[in-house]
Design an enzyme around this catalytic site. Sequence first.
Site, PDB file in Angstrom:
ATOM      1  N   ASP A 108      71.612  23.876 -49.782  1.00  0.00           N
ATOM      2  CA  ASP A 108      70.350  23.553 -50.446  1.00  0.00           C
ATOM      3  C   ASP A 108      69.591  24.821 -50.835  1.00  0.00           C
ATOM      4  O   ASP A 108      69.340  25.692 -50.002  1.00  0.00           O
ATOM      5  CB  ASP A 108      69.462  22.702 -49.528  1.00  0.00           C
ATOM      6  CG  ASP A 108      69.955  21.259 -49.415  1.00  0.00           C
ATOM      7  OD1 ASP A 108      70.367  20.701 -50.449  1.00  0.00           O
ATOM      8  OD2 ASP A 108      69.927  20.703 -48.306  1.00  0.00           O
ATOM      9  N   ASP A 161      75.009  29.007 -47.583  1.00  0.00           N
ATOM     10  CA  ASP A 161      74.110  27.874 -47.391  1.00  0.00           C
ATOM     11  C   ASP A 161      74.299  26.955 -48.598  1.00  0.00           C
ATOM     12  O   ASP A 161      74.967  27.324 -49.574  1.00  0.00           O
ATOM     13  CB  ASP A 161      72.676  28.401 -47.303  1.00  0.00           C
ATOM     14  CG  ASP A 161      71.650  27.293 -47.230  1.00  0.00           C
ATOM     15  OD1 ASP A 161      71.819  26.374 -46.418  1.00  0.00           O
ATOM     16  OD2 ASP A 161      70.669  27.343 -48.003  1.00  0.00           O
TER      17      ASP A 161
END
Length: 340
Positions: free
Chosen positions: A90, A88
């Site tokens: 953020d 991922d």
Amino acid sequence: MQVFHIPWIYTSVRTILAIWHQLTKTEVRNLVTFCSRKRSTWIVRRWFCFQIPELTRVSVMMRERSRVEDTMYAMQKAGAGSLQVISDFDMTLTKFAHQGKRVPTTHSKNNVDISRMKELFNTYYPIEIDASLSPEEKLPYMVEWWTKVHDLLIQQRIRKAELARAVRESNAVLREGCSSFFDCLAEQRVPLLIFSAGVGDVLEEVIRQNRAFHPNVHIISNYMDFDHTGVLQAFKGQLIHSYNKRAGALSHAAALRELHGQPNVLLLGDSLGDLSMADGVSTAQNILTVGFLNDQVEERKESFLNSFDIVLLRDETMDVPNAILRFIVSSEMSKVHREK
């Protein structure tokens, strides 16, 4: 040979030596074989901790340490050529907070209506991280949240030419050690697939400005669609939010055929929804998952421990992923040094 005359040590040593000398060669061989076969748990674990001291920190939690060790040894044996990293972006590759303030997500690094963005965040973020709700219950709220945010960005008539400046002036901060992580992956030719529910154009710019956008980096995200004057008019393709990454992974699997030769996966995320990012890897053999638990730690700790192999509590660094990566590729690194 000097003998230290400490009674209890001296007696113990003499006793052990006496027993050892009484053993026949056959008995010694059997003892060594037994220890090798059983791979003495205590010795292995102490050696593992010696090799990866980062895993002994108080901020690191594991429900099944033996599974983590076995998976890492298997991945190390297979080498860098069998490894891929899926992450991922953020709050996983970027910090959750910096100098006491929340780090903005890729949706917030543009010239947007900050008050409206905060209003949406305060409404939907508690739902996203609510441990009492199932992914199925969260799903309609996530679609609603992402759709409203994208509509808000389109209303701002964001210009493509302004993205670089907006990122430069934002408080975007990669985790400490992130650049080293990117560089090591590039050096070892390990593919890095960044699977983000954020804005792909923005996260690409963040990586470029940190001089970490190497040829091995692949990105699946929400990309902006600009009109002929360079003004944002829509978003391309299927909406990706934090709880539909499995569908995204499966839909992009065919487009990422070059990753099929890497059956070992190191997965990094900060949400339970990130665990499905590896579902597009049809030939997966070993998957090691690392979860960054950034917020509401006590409320979410149990669900993270039940889901991720390794859980990092409020850790704003890439120390543990870097240590894991170094361990896995250590055999290749040794070969390079020998060749030099």
